[in-house]
Design a protein around this motif. Structure first.
Motif, PDB file in Angstrom:
ATOM      1  N   THR A 234      11.300 -12.235  -3.577  1.00 51.74           N
ATOM      2  CA  THR A 234      10.888 -11.539  -4.801  1.00 51.74           C
ATOM      3  C   THR A 234       9.569 -10.775  -4.672  1.00 51.74           C
ATOM      4  O   THR A 234       9.134 -10.131  -5.622  1.00 51.74           O
ATOM      5  CB  THR A 234      10.743 -12.566  -5.944  1.00 51.74           C
ATOM      6  OG1 THR A 234      10.038 -13.707  -5.448  1.00 51.74           O
ATOM      7  CG2 THR A 234      12.098 -13.000  -6.446  1.00 51.74           C
TER       8      THR A 234
ATOM      9  N   VAL B  18     -12.478  -1.364   6.278  1.00 48.37           N
ATOM     10  CA  VAL B  18     -13.463  -1.382   5.189  1.00 48.37           C
ATOM     11  C   VAL B  18     -14.432  -2.522   5.497  1.00 48.37           C
ATOM     12  O   VAL B  18     -14.018  -3.666   5.717  1.00 48.37           O
ATOM     13  CB  VAL B  18     -12.767  -1.644   3.835  1.00 48.37           C
ATOM     14  CG1 VAL B  18     -13.790  -1.898   2.742  1.00 48.37           C
ATOM     15  CG2 VAL B  18     -11.864  -0.469   3.474  1.00 48.37           C
TER      16      VAL B  18
ATOM     17  N   GLY C 103       0.821  -1.213   0.000  1.00 49.06           N
ATOM     18  CA  GLY C 103       0.000   0.000   0.000  1.00 49.06           C
ATOM     19  C   GLY C 103       0.850   1.256   0.000  1.00 49.06           C
ATOM     20  O   GLY C 103       0.647   2.178  -0.800  1.00 49.06           O
TER      21      GLY C 103
ATOM     22  N   LEU D  27       1.806 -17.976   9.692  1.00 45.37           N
ATOM     23  CA  LEU D  27       1.210 -17.470   8.448  1.00 45.37           C
ATOM     24  C   LEU D  27       0.817 -18.624   7.543  1.00 45.37           C
ATOM     25  O   LEU D  27       1.444 -19.676   7.563  1.00 45.37           O
ATOM     26  CB  LEU D  27       2.249 -16.602   7.718  1.00 45.37           C
ATOM     27  CG  LEU D  27       2.731 -15.411   8.525  1.00 45.37           C
ATOM     28  CD1 LEU D  27       4.220 -15.201   8.354  1.00 45.37           C
ATOM     29  CD2 LEU D  27       1.988 -14.165   8.114  1.00 45.37           C
TER      30      LEU D  27
ATOM     31  N   SER E 259      -4.731  -5.143   0.132  1.00 44.95           N
ATOM     32  CA  SER E 259      -5.260  -5.614   1.418  1.00 44.95           C
ATOM     33  C   SER E 259      -4.639  -6.922   1.868  1.00 44.95           C
ATOM     34  O   SER E 259      -5.108  -7.528   2.831  1.00 44.95           O
ATOM     35  CB  SER E 259      -6.778  -5.749   1.329  1.00 44.95           C
ATOM     36  OG  SER E 259      -7.104  -6.767   0.406  1.00 44.95           O
TER      37      SER E 259
ATOM     38  N   ILE F 214      -6.403   3.633   2.673  1.00 48.50           N
ATOM     39  CA  ILE F 214      -7.162   3.211   3.856  1.00 48.50           C
ATOM     40  C   ILE F 214      -6.415   2.049   4.495  1.00 48.50           C
ATOM     41  O   ILE F 214      -6.030   1.098   3.812  1.00 48.50           O
ATOM     42  CB  ILE F 214      -8.569   2.703   3.447  1.00 48.50           C
ATOM     43  CG1 ILE F 214      -9.309   3.784   2.660  1.00 48.50           C
ATOM     44  CG2 ILE F 214      -9.354   2.239   4.665  1.00 48.50           C
ATOM     45  CD1 ILE F 214     -10.565   3.270   1.960  1.00 48.50           C
TER      46      ILE F 214
HETATM   47  P1  FAD Z   1      -0.091  -6.812   4.245  1.00 48.04           P
HETATM   48  O1  FAD Z   1       1.194  -6.540   4.900  1.00 48.04           O
HETATM   49  O2  FAD Z   1      -0.897  -7.979   4.752  1.00 48.04           O
HETATM   50  O3  FAD Z   1      -0.966  -5.493   4.343  1.00 48.04           O
HETATM   51  C1  FAD Z   1      -2.358  -5.514   4.168  1.00 48.04           C
HETATM   52  C2  FAD Z   1      -2.914  -4.168   4.558  1.00 48.04           C
HETATM   53  O4  FAD Z   1      -4.306  -4.164   4.283  1.00 48.04           O
HETATM   54  C3  FAD Z   1      -2.765  -3.831   6.040  1.00 48.04           C
HETATM   55  O5  FAD Z   1      -2.456  -2.464   6.194  1.00 48.04           O
HETATM   56  C4  FAD Z   1      -4.154  -4.099   6.592  1.00 48.04           C
HETATM   57  O6  FAD Z   1      -4.437  -3.346   7.732  1.00 48.04           O
HETATM   58  C5  FAD Z   1      -5.007  -3.651   5.396  1.00 48.04           C
HETATM   59  N1  FAD Z   1      -6.356  -4.208   5.400  1.00 48.04           N
HETATM   60  C6  FAD Z   1      -6.723  -5.496   5.197  1.00 48.04           C
HETATM   61  N2  FAD Z   1      -8.062  -5.621   5.309  1.00 48.04           N
HETATM   62  C7  FAD Z   1      -8.539  -4.368   5.547  1.00 48.04           C
HETATM   63  C8  FAD Z   1      -9.839  -3.833   5.770  1.00 48.04           C
HETATM   64  N3  FAD Z   1     -10.929  -4.598   5.772  1.00 48.04           N
HETATM   65  N4  FAD Z   1      -9.945  -2.517   5.997  1.00 48.04           N
HETATM   66  C9  FAD Z   1      -8.853  -1.706   6.018  1.00 48.04           C
HETATM   67  N5  FAD Z   1      -7.600  -2.163   5.826  1.00 48.04           N
HETATM   68  C10 FAD Z   1      -7.458  -3.470   5.604  1.00 48.04           C
HETATM   69  N6  FAD Z   1       8.822 -10.406   0.482  1.00 48.04           N
HETATM   70  C11 FAD Z   1      10.057 -10.027   0.147  1.00 48.04           C
HETATM   71  O7  FAD Z   1      10.230  -9.271  -0.812  1.00 48.04           O
HETATM   72  N7  FAD Z   1      11.130 -10.453   0.862  1.00 48.04           N
HETATM   73  C12 FAD Z   1      11.014 -11.343   1.882  1.00 48.04           C
HETATM   74  O8  FAD Z   1      12.004 -11.681   2.509  1.00 48.04           O
HETATM   75  C13 FAD Z   1       9.728 -11.835   2.183  1.00 48.04           C
HETATM   76  N8  FAD Z   1       9.540 -12.757   3.148  1.00 48.04           N
HETATM   77  C14 FAD Z   1       8.293 -13.235   3.377  1.00 48.04           C
HETATM   78  C15 FAD Z   1       8.107 -14.292   4.280  1.00 48.04           C
HETATM   79  C16 FAD Z   1       6.841 -14.833   4.461  1.00 48.04           C
HETATM   80  C17 FAD Z   1       6.665 -15.983   5.378  1.00 48.04           C
HETATM   81  C18 FAD Z   1       5.723 -14.270   3.796  1.00 48.04           C
HETATM   82  C19 FAD Z   1       4.344 -14.811   4.028  1.00 48.04           C
HETATM   83  C20 FAD Z   1       5.895 -13.209   2.942  1.00 48.04           C
HETATM   84  C21 FAD Z   1       7.173 -12.709   2.698  1.00 48.04           C
HETATM   85  N9  FAD Z   1       7.375 -11.688   1.787  1.00 48.04           N
HETATM   86  C22 FAD Z   1       8.635 -11.301   1.466  1.00 48.04           C
HETATM   87  C23 FAD Z   1       6.241 -11.013   1.173  1.00 48.04           C
HETATM   88  C24 FAD Z   1       6.051  -9.653   1.858  1.00 48.04           C
HETATM   89  O9  FAD Z   1       5.823  -9.855   3.239  1.00 48.04           O
HETATM   90  C25 FAD Z   1       4.874  -8.917   1.232  1.00 48.04           C
HETATM   91  O10 FAD Z   1       5.019  -8.858  -0.156  1.00 48.04           O
HETATM   92  C26 FAD Z   1       4.801  -7.496   1.737  1.00 48.04           C
HETATM   93  O11 FAD Z   1       4.836  -7.451   3.128  1.00 48.04           O
HETATM   94  C27 FAD Z   1       3.549  -6.819   1.226  1.00 48.04           C
HETATM   95  O12 FAD Z   1       2.421  -7.224   1.926  1.00 48.04           O
HETATM   96  P2  FAD Z   1       1.076  -6.471   1.591  1.00 48.04           P
HETATM   97  O13 FAD Z   1       1.268  -5.019   1.818  1.00 48.04           O
HETATM   98  O14 FAD Z   1       0.611  -6.926   0.274  1.00 48.04           O
HETATM   99  O15 FAD Z   1       0.057  -7.084   2.663  1.00 48.04           O
END
Ligand code: FAD
Length: 504
Positions: A347, A188, A20, A316, A220, A45
């Motif tokens: 990645t 949301v 985000g 997770l 999200s 959000i």
């Molecule tokens: P999230 O961090 O889950 O964020 C989701 C957001 O949506 C949060 O702010 C939450 O509050 C919001 N949200 C959800 N539902 C609602 C709602 N209803 N209303 C309002 N807000 C909402 N990537 C790498 O590049 N290097 C790594 O070393 C690496 N290691 C990893 C290890 C593991 C075990 C895992 C599972 C993932 C790893 N990743 C890694 C991936 C990395 O963690 C993610 O790509 C990165 O953190 C992005 O996550 P995100 O922002 O998509 O989701």
């Protein structure tokens, strides 16, 4: 012919994790500075009550391009995120018990006669030469000795970073808000679709606020609140080849200097990571629940922590794969909402970066053109698949067959494209890759040979040097790398003296 739909002015990002805030910072940077003509509203959000996934600490080198675009100073960023340098990944036990190899950033040797260095190295190996190609790659040697500086007199030292992901998101939030992005705190609760075309019209918060938009970015996380729960896009899963579907993450104290690389150790039913930050190590076990239950995974991880745990274990769940389309109607899914290839080659943040850049380059103005969307989706899926194949290659060629997990992985085979690549490599030494692929010849070569895949041949141009010429070129290359290595300070000293880590 004009494109259908309303003009794109209001962009709503749902989610404030790494995805985000990377999206918000880049969009705000690109769309601000339009003076009196500035007409975009960017709203993000996020819900503190839901929180973020809480992992994602290792990156790959192109992250620097993204940070440069945002105007972030590398040393200040390392300081703000308690970050360290990543020169590559050390793989332990993937080729079999006791075996280890290093997957470095940068290049192996140098191109000679228009072909990649590794062809010459294969010839040298066939003549009984030393099988260690580390001395031909500066990041490998720097990792072995725990040294780093961003450049030597001969040029840049290829590297990425490890960082505290929540601190990185905080830095990006600061940039996005300074450029005019608005943040809304709360959950949301509902997503309203337009009657005529099924596009998203607005999201409604738990407290009843309604936030309308023209374009929505779903950040999200795994739940895919917009792209899946509202738009029912569907998911292509790859569990057949990538059976790990869970992870336990557990940060722990470390009392020694941080090494400048990530470590990945093959385990009974998956693999363990170790990611050094300035003040702690990130540790985790990525495993298959069909082969190991959560408690057993946690029990297997704990004895390998470098020191006292610093938090509760974070459990997770995930499914490797991606949404059938990443851009559906007026919604683009970025980050875990779009898909996830397990974290073996770190990645995921890179895929966030490339998806944000792809969105920026095709950002609609007067409505959404189906041809643009189709192209976006084709490129996005192609990128997911090429990275997926590189990750599967680690499993498909692993030398372990000693547990049900590794036997099942071996029996699962691999996608046709990957099989073709590996067979071509085995037969000819050629690495089939496309310009623009994240992983190029050095990456493929180091991983495949590290896992024990030995090509039977090499490029005919590599026969063009006499044995003495080859030996003398190799000696010059080794010498050049050794000279560069001698210019690098210890990693911890670099962090201290650059201001990246005054206390280390
Ligand atoms: P999230 O961090 O889950 O964020 C989701 C957001 O949506 C949060 O702010 C939450 O509050 C919001 N949200 C959800 N539902 C609602 C709602 N209803 N209303 C309002 N807000 C909402 N990537 C790498 O590049 N290097 C790594 O070393 C690496 N290691 C990893 C290890 C593991 C075990 C895992 C599972 C993932 C790893 N990743 C890694 C991936 C990395 O963690 C993610 O790509 C990165 O953190 C992005 O996550 P995100 O922002 O998509 O989701």
């Amino acid at each position: 012919m004009s494109v259908p739909g309303p003009k794109i002015r209001r962009i709503v990002i749902v989610g404030g994790g790494t995805a985000g805030w990377m999206t918000a910072a880049a969009l705000a940077r690109a769309l601000s500075g339009q003076g009196a003509g500035a007409r975009h509203e960017i709203t993000l959000i996020e819900s503190e009550a839901i929180g973020t996934v809480g992992v994602g600490e290792a990156t790959v080198p192109p992250i620097h391009e993204f940070n440069r675009y945002l105007g972030l100073d590398p040393a200040e960023l390392l300081q703000a995120t308690r970050g360290t340098i990543k020169l590559g990944i050390e793989f332990e036990g993937w080729g079999g018990a006791g075996q280890r190899y290093f997957h470095p950033f940068g290049y192996l040797g140098t191109e000679m006669g228009g072909i990649h260095f590794h062809h010459y190295w294969l010839r040298h190996l066939a003549a009984g030469g030393d099988p260690d190609h580390g001395p031909y790659n500066l990041p490998t040697m720097a990792a072995r000795e725990g040294r780093f500086a961003p450049a030597t007199s001969a040029g840049p030292v290829h590297h990425a970073v490890h960082f505290d992901a929540s601190a990185y998101a905080k830095v990006l939030r600061g940039l996005a808000e300074a450029k005019g992005a608005q943040r809304i705190e709360g959950k949301v609760a509902d997503v309203a679709l337009r009657g005529d075309d099924g596009h998203i019209e607005a999201v409604t918060m738990e407290d009843g606020r309604r936030i309308a938009g023209d374009l929505f970015v779903d950040c999200s996380g795994f739940r895919g609140l917009l792209i899946e729960q509202a738009l029912e896009t569907g998911y292509h899963e790859w569990s057949r080849w990538l059976p790990c579907d869970a992870a336990i993450a557990l940060p722990a104290r470390r009392d020694t200097d941080p090494p400048p690389y990530t470590r990945s150790t093959a385990c009974e039913s998956g693999w363990r990571w170790r990611i050094p930050l300035q003040h702690r190590d990130g540790n985790g076990y990525v495993y298959s629940r069909a082969h190991l239950d959560d408690d057993a995974a946690e029990a297997a991880l704990r004895p390998h922590l470098p020191g006292e745990p610093l938090a509760e274990a974070n459990r997770l769940r995930f499914t490797a794969g991606h949404r059938k389309v990443i851009w559906n109607r007026n919604c683009i899914a970025i980050g875990l909402a779009g898909g996830f290839i397990e974290p073996l080659e770190s990645t995921s943040i890179h895929l966030i970066q490339t998806t944000v850049i792809r969105l920026l380059s095709l950002l609609p103005r007067d409505g959404i053109d189906p041809a643009v969307v189709a192209r976006f989706n084709r490129d996005a899926v192609h990128e997911y698949e090429t990275i997926r194949d590189f990750v599967i290659a680690h499993y498909a060629t692993a030398g372990r067959r000693d547990t049900p997990f590794w036997r099942d992985v071996a029996a699962a085979g691999m996608p046709d494209n990957l099989r073709e690549r590996i067979e071509a490599f085995r037969a000819t030494g050629n690495i089939l890759f496309e310009p623009g692929d994240l992983f190029g010849p050095t990456n493929w070569f180091c991983v495949l040979t590290g896992q024990g895949v030995r090509p039977e041949s090499w490029h005919p141009i590599a026969d063009g040097l006499t044995g003495e010429e080859l030996a003398s070129r190799f000696a010059r290359l080794r010498e050049a790398i050794a000279k560069q290595l001698a210019q690098l300070p210890p990693h911890a000293r670099f962090l201290r003296e650059s201001g990246a880590a005054p206390g280390v």
